[in-house]
Design a protein around this motif. Sequence first.
Motif, PDB file in Angstrom:
ATOM      1  N   LEU A 187      -0.255  13.774  23.141  1.00  0.00           N
ATOM      2  CA  LEU A 187      -0.680  13.343  22.001  1.00  0.00           C
ATOM      3  C   LEU A 187      -0.344  14.512  21.463  1.00  0.00           C
ATOM      4  O   LEU A 187      -1.573  15.240  21.878  1.00  0.00           O
ATOM      5  N   HIS A 188      -0.061  13.980  20.095  1.00  0.00           N
ATOM      6  CA  HIS A 188      -0.793  15.885  19.253  1.00  0.00           C
ATOM      7  C   HIS A 188      -0.627  14.239  17.418  1.00  0.00           C
ATOM      8  O   HIS A 188      -0.397  14.050  17.326  1.00  0.00           O
ATOM      9  N   THR A 189      -0.984  15.890  16.732  1.00  0.00           N
ATOM     10  CA  THR A 189      -0.892  15.296  14.617  1.00  0.00           C
ATOM     11  C   THR A 189      -0.314  16.822  14.340  1.00  0.00           C
ATOM     12  O   THR A 189      -1.066  17.708  14.452  1.00  0.00           O
ATOM     13  N   GLY A 190       0.550  16.834  13.924  1.00  0.00           N
ATOM     14  CA  GLY A 190       1.752  17.830  13.668  1.00  0.00           C
ATOM     15  C   GLY A 190       1.619  18.992  14.239  1.00  0.00           C
ATOM     16  O   GLY A 190       2.172  19.921  14.130  1.00  0.00           O
ATOM     17  N   GLY A 191       2.550  18.171  16.063  1.00  0.00           N
ATOM     18  CA  GLY A 191       2.540  19.536  16.871  1.00  0.00           C
ATOM     19  C   GLY A 191       0.885  20.061  17.166  1.00  0.00           C
ATOM     20  O   GLY A 191       1.357  20.661  17.993  1.00  0.00           O
ATOM     21  N   ASP A 192      -0.370  19.972  16.630  1.00  0.00           N
ATOM     22  CA  ASP A 192      -1.257  19.991  17.651  1.00  0.00           C
ATOM     23  C   ASP A 192      -1.888  19.668  18.081  1.00  0.00           C
ATOM     24  O   ASP A 192      -2.224  17.882  17.851  1.00  0.00           O
ATOM     25  N   SER A 193      -3.005  20.449  18.544  1.00  0.00           N
ATOM     26  CA  SER A 193      -4.141  19.022  19.179  1.00  0.00           C
ATOM     27  C   SER A 193      -4.265  17.397  18.109  1.00  0.00           C
ATOM     28  O   SER A 193      -4.553  17.501  17.042  1.00  0.00           O
ATOM     29  N   LEU A 194      -4.462  16.109  19.183  1.00  0.00           N
ATOM     30  CA  LEU A 194      -4.889  15.297  18.525  1.00  0.00           C
ATOM     31  C   LEU A 194      -6.012  14.638  17.526  1.00  0.00           C
ATOM     32  O   LEU A 194      -7.026  15.007  17.876  1.00  0.00           O
ATOM     33  N   ILE A 195      -6.344  13.995  16.303  1.00  0.00           N
ATOM     34  CA  ILE A 195      -6.411  13.792  15.755  1.00  0.00           C
ATOM     35  C   ILE A 195      -6.716  12.286  15.454  1.00  0.00           C
ATOM     36  O   ILE A 195      -5.803  11.513  15.121  1.00  0.00           O
ATOM     37  N   TRP A 196      -7.994  11.972  15.798  1.00  0.00           N
ATOM     38  CA  TRP A 196      -7.438  10.418  16.257  1.00  0.00           C
ATOM     39  C   TRP A 196      -7.557   9.484  14.928  1.00  0.00           C
ATOM     40  O   TRP A 196      -8.559   9.995  13.907  1.00  0.00           O
ATOM     41  N   THR A 197      -6.451   8.912  14.679  1.00  0.00           N
ATOM     42  CA  THR A 197      -6.960   8.332  12.946  1.00  0.00           C
ATOM     43  C   THR A 197      -6.229   6.637  13.641  1.00  0.00           C
ATOM     44  O   THR A 197      -6.306   5.974  15.051  1.00  0.00           O
ATOM     45  N   SER A 198      -6.542   5.931  12.515  1.00  0.00           N
ATOM     46  CA  SER A 198      -6.446   4.502  12.869  1.00  0.00           C
ATOM     47  C   SER A 198      -4.785   4.312  13.163  1.00  0.00           C
ATOM     48  O   SER A 198      -4.152   3.405  14.367  1.00  0.00           O
ATOM     49  N   GLN A 199      -3.933   5.213  12.709  1.00  0.00           N
ATOM     50  CA  GLN A 199      -2.115   5.084  12.917  1.00  0.00           C
ATOM     51  C   GLN A 199      -2.207   5.743  14.647  1.00  0.00           C
ATOM     52  O   GLN A 199      -1.203   4.470  15.576  1.00  0.00           O
ATOM     53  N   ALA A 200      -2.558   6.950  15.179  1.00  0.00           N
ATOM     54  CA  ALA A 200      -3.178   6.794  16.542  1.00  0.00           C
ATOM     55  C   ALA A 200      -3.532   6.154  17.011  1.00  0.00           C
ATOM     56  O   ALA A 200      -2.401   5.863  18.396  1.00  0.00           O
ATOM     57  N   HIS A 201      -4.491   5.140  17.072  1.00  0.00           N
ATOM     58  CA  HIS A 201      -4.924   3.853  17.851  1.00  0.00           C
ATOM     59  C   HIS A 201      -4.030   2.710  18.275  1.00  0.00           C
ATOM     60  O   HIS A 201      -3.343   3.048  18.700  1.00  0.00           O
ATOM     61  N   ASP A 202      -2.785   2.635  17.120  1.00  0.00           N
ATOM     62  CA  ASP A 202      -2.354   1.361  16.878  1.00  0.00           C
ATOM     63  C   ASP A 202      -0.623   1.625  17.468  1.00  0.00           C
ATOM     64  O   ASP A 202      -0.243   1.048  18.592  1.00  0.00           O
ATOM     65  N   GLU A 203       0.085   2.907  17.391  1.00  0.00           N
ATOM     66  CA  GLU A 203       0.635   3.882  17.995  1.00  0.00           C
ATOM     67  C   GLU A 203       0.839   3.787  19.605  1.00  0.00           C
ATOM     68  O   GLU A 203       1.765   3.602  19.978  1.00  0.00           O
ATOM     69  N   LEU A 204      -0.425   4.156  20.666  1.00  0.00           N
ATOM     70  CA  LEU A 204      -0.236   4.496  21.408  1.00  0.00           C
ATOM     71  C   LEU A 204      -0.222   3.057  22.336  1.00  0.00           C
ATOM     72  O   LEU A 204       0.500   2.868  22.934  1.00  0.00           O
ATOM     73  N   VAL A 206       3.389  11.507  33.036  1.00  0.00           N
ATOM     74  CA  VAL A 206       2.266  12.871  32.756  1.00  0.00           C
ATOM     75  C   VAL A 206       1.671  12.190  31.005  1.00  0.00           C
ATOM     76  O   VAL A 206       3.132  13.184  30.200  1.00  0.00           O
ATOM     77  N   LEU A 207       0.468  12.727  31.189  1.00  0.00           N
ATOM     78  CA  LEU A 207      -0.107  12.236  29.884  1.00  0.00           C
ATOM     79  C   LEU A 207      -1.004  13.933  29.738  1.00  0.00           C
ATOM     80  O   LEU A 207      -2.219  14.188  30.304  1.00  0.00           O
ATOM     81  N   THR A 208      -1.213  14.255  28.065  1.00  0.00           N
ATOM     82  CA  THR A 208      -1.379  15.295  28.048  1.00  0.00           C
ATOM     83  C   THR A 208      -1.344  15.548  26.253  1.00  0.00           C
ATOM     84  O   THR A 208      -1.171  14.805  26.207  1.00  0.00           O
ATOM     85  N   GLY A 209      -2.217  16.415  26.016  1.00  0.00           N
ATOM     86  CA  GLY A 209      -2.269  16.561  24.826  1.00  0.00           C
ATOM     87  C   GLY A 209      -1.966  17.688  24.548  1.00  0.00           C
ATOM     88  O   GLY A 209      -1.630  19.154  24.862  1.00  0.00           O
ATOM     89  N   ALA A 210      -1.549  18.125  23.277  1.00  0.00           N
ATOM     90  CA  ALA A 210      -0.978  19.973  22.480  1.00  0.00           C
ATOM     91  C   ALA A 210      -2.280  20.238  21.856  1.00  0.00           C
ATOM     92  O   ALA A 210      -3.504  20.155  21.737  1.00  0.00           O
ATOM     93  N   GLY A 211      -2.240  21.599  21.879  1.00  0.00           N
ATOM     94  CA  GLY A 211      -2.586  22.802  21.293  1.00  0.00           C
ATOM     95  C   GLY A 211      -3.934  23.378  21.904  1.00  0.00           C
ATOM     96  O   GLY A 211      -3.656  22.577  23.429  1.00  0.00           O
ATOM     97  N   SER A 212      -5.019  23.149  21.799  1.00  0.00           N
ATOM     98  CA  SER A 212      -6.569  23.573  22.676  1.00  0.00           C
ATOM     99  C   SER A 212      -7.006  22.244  23.072  1.00  0.00           C
ATOM    100  O   SER A 212      -8.065  22.528  23.962  1.00  0.00           O
ATOM    101  N   ALA A 213      -6.988  21.597  22.923  1.00  0.00           N
ATOM    102  CA  ALA A 213      -8.078  19.978  22.612  1.00  0.00           C
ATOM    103  C   ALA A 213      -7.210  18.612  23.338  1.00  0.00           C
ATOM    104  O   ALA A 213      -6.075  18.555  22.351  1.00  0.00           O
ATOM    105  N   PHE A 214      -7.507  18.268  24.056  1.00  0.00           N
ATOM    106  CA  PHE A 214      -6.641  16.470  24.139  1.00  0.00           C
ATOM    107  C   PHE A 214      -6.290  16.374  23.280  1.00  0.00           C
ATOM    108  O   PHE A 214      -6.369  15.371  22.112  1.00  0.00           O
ATOM    109  N   CYS A 215      -8.335  16.014  22.650  1.00  0.00           N
ATOM    110  CA  CYS A 215      -8.577  15.012  21.100  1.00  0.00           C
ATOM    111  C   CYS A 215     -10.152  14.664  21.124  1.00  0.00           C
ATOM    112  O   CYS A 215     -11.245  14.817  21.717  1.00  0.00           O
ATOM    113  N   ALA A 216     -10.015  15.535  19.983  1.00  0.00           N
ATOM    114  CA  ALA A 216     -11.693  16.563  19.994  1.00  0.00           C
ATOM    115  C   ALA A 216     -12.306  16.072  18.367  1.00  0.00           C
ATOM    116  O   ALA A 216     -13.216  16.536  18.114  1.00  0.00           O
TER     117      ALA A 216
END
Length: 251
Positions: free
Chosen positions: A31-48, A65-75
Amino acid sequence: MSIGPLFDEYSERYEHIRLERDDDGVLQVTLHTGGDSLIWTSQAHDELAYCFTDISCDPGNKAVVLTGAGSAFCAEIDFSSFQLGTPGDWSHVMFEGKRLLTNLMNIEVPVVAAINGPALVHPEIPVLSDIVLASETTVFKDGPHFPSGIVPGDGAHVVWTHVLGPARGRYFLLTGQEIGARQALDHGVVNEVLPPGKVLPRARELAAGIAAGPALARRFSRVVLTHEIKRLLHEQLGLGLAHEALAALDR
């Protein structure tokens, strides 16, 4: 005739989800936003919700395997991306909210979470995995709900009272408590705590061992091991979302 979607048909479909599958059938979902840690948005919610359906219908996925990009899973969460002013808006959120967790649980192969850092927004998603590994930097918090004046009814109320127990789960949701990785290990939320650089390799190691097993054993083990939480979600998710919507519309 093949059954289910081909990997190439959906692997590039999602803006916030990077999908990579190796020759052993281990699917890595990042999970990511622009290759970095995911920022939760309406689009991310629906995509999942839609992505979990694609994953569950592809027999080429032998373990996940479920993981996140960057230093946070989703913060972080972008509240401005959500339209929540009318009953019609909430009807959409309720529809997608049910599908999000339901479709995750409908994946019929084991899921290993590699939580790479703070999970402050929808932390119930990774802890629903069959095996949960956490970086030493991981912190759990249900930030967007009760601390922000919102009912934790979109599955958080089910998952956290299930994995922490009723008393700890209610305290966690009502106080905005932060639970660090070691405390989460003590409470049985996670299975292993590892240095940041070792979480994903360990998750892939476990997933490869699972993928090497018999197909029906993988599939049916996931079915029986998740039956109880699926029952709870079926009974309580609609109730929780309806009360979340009603309270939000009264703000």
